[in-house]
Design an enzyme around this catalytic site. Structure first.
Site, PDB file in Angstrom:
ATOM      1  N   HIS A  48      -2.387  -3.672  -6.588  1.00 31.27           N
ATOM      2  CA  HIS A  48      -1.469  -3.113  -7.577  1.00 31.27           C
ATOM      3  C   HIS A  48      -0.176  -3.913  -7.586  1.00 31.27           C
ATOM      4  CE1 HIS A  48      -0.947  -0.939  -3.757  1.00 31.27           C
ATOM      5  NE2 HIS A  48       0.315  -0.743  -4.091  1.00 31.27           N
TER       6      HIS A  48
ATOM      7  N   GLY B 290       3.216  -4.105   3.818  1.00 29.81           N
ATOM      8  CA  GLY B 290       3.536  -2.781   3.313  1.00 29.81           C
ATOM      9  C   GLY B 290       2.503  -2.196   2.370  1.00 29.81           C
ATOM     10  N   GLN B 291       1.346  -2.848   2.226  1.00 28.34           N
ATOM     11  CA  GLN B 291       0.317  -2.289   1.352  1.00 28.34           C
ATOM     12  C   GLN B 291      -0.269  -1.043   2.007  1.00 28.34           C
ATOM     13  OE1 GLN B 291      -2.966  -4.919   0.352  1.00 28.34           O
ATOM     14  NE2 GLN B 291      -3.739  -3.508  -1.204  1.00 28.34           N
TER      15      GLN B 291
ATOM     16  N   ASN C  22       2.098  -6.318  -2.756  1.00 29.20           N
ATOM     17  CA  ASN C  22       2.044  -6.263  -1.296  1.00 29.20           C
ATOM     18  C   ASN C  22       0.581  -6.495  -0.912  1.00 29.20           C
ATOM     19  OD1 ASN C  22       4.787  -5.535  -1.115  1.00 29.20           O
ATOM     20  ND2 ASN C  22       4.276  -3.396  -1.433  1.00 29.20           N
TER      21      ASN C  22
ATOM     22  N   HIS D 269       3.757  -3.812  -8.470  1.00 33.01           N
ATOM     23  CA  HIS D 269       4.908  -2.934  -8.690  1.00 33.01           C
ATOM     24  C   HIS D 269       5.795  -3.632  -9.723  1.00 33.01           C
ATOM     25  CE1 HIS D 269       4.423  -0.436  -4.959  1.00 33.01           C
ATOM     26  NE2 HIS D 269       3.744  -1.513  -4.591  1.00 33.01           N
TER      27      HIS D 269
ATOM     28  N   ASP E  66       5.154   5.140 -10.439  1.00 28.97           N
ATOM     29  CA  ASP E  66       5.064   5.337  -8.993  1.00 28.97           C
ATOM     30  C   ASP E  66       5.607   6.723  -8.650  1.00 28.97           C
ATOM     31  OD1 ASP E  66       5.879   5.179  -6.082  1.00 28.97           O
ATOM     32  OD2 ASP E  66       5.099   3.148  -6.323  1.00 28.97           O
TER      33      ASP E  66
END
Length: 114
Positions: free
Chosen positions: A100, A93-94, A87, A102, A30
């Site tokens: 994906h 919060g996407q 998310n 995290h 990230d």
């Protein structure tokens, strides 16, 4: 998806620090890490969010989870503990609408998050 950042990473049109690649998944660091280990794991095929991934029902969600665990092992956080977060949707919060996971670890993670 021509405008999708993560599809461009899969196509090697945008650079990313790849840490793991399988036939159907890609994992990369990230760019705004929230923990010492913060890796994103995506399917190479475009699905907008975790709900779409689940509906694909072709074993792809399993491949993404297996890749996430492999990342945790490779990064040395599997034994002590790590978190996998999807998310799904703007309210969660996407911000990139290519599903994906995290993978977070390397420090104590508090609960509840956010």
């Amino acid at each position: 998806m021509t405008d999708c950042l993560f599809c461009k990473i899969v196509a090697k049109e945008v650079r990313a620090e790849v840490v793991l690649e399988t036939e159907r998944a890609l994992a990369f660091r990230d760019i705004n890490p929230q923990a010492p280990t913060h890796v994103l794991v995506i399917p190479k095929a475009h699905h907008a969010d975790a709900a779409a991934l689940a509906e694909a029902d072709d074993g792809l969600a399993d491949d993404v989870l297996k890749a996430a665990h492999a990342v945790a092992v490779q990064e040395g956080v599997a034994e002590g503990g790590y978190r996998i977060v999807f998310n799904t949707g703007p309210a969660a919060g996407q911000t990139v609408f290519h599903v994906h996971a995290h993978v977070l670890g390397g420090r104590d993670l508090t609960w509840p998050p956010g």
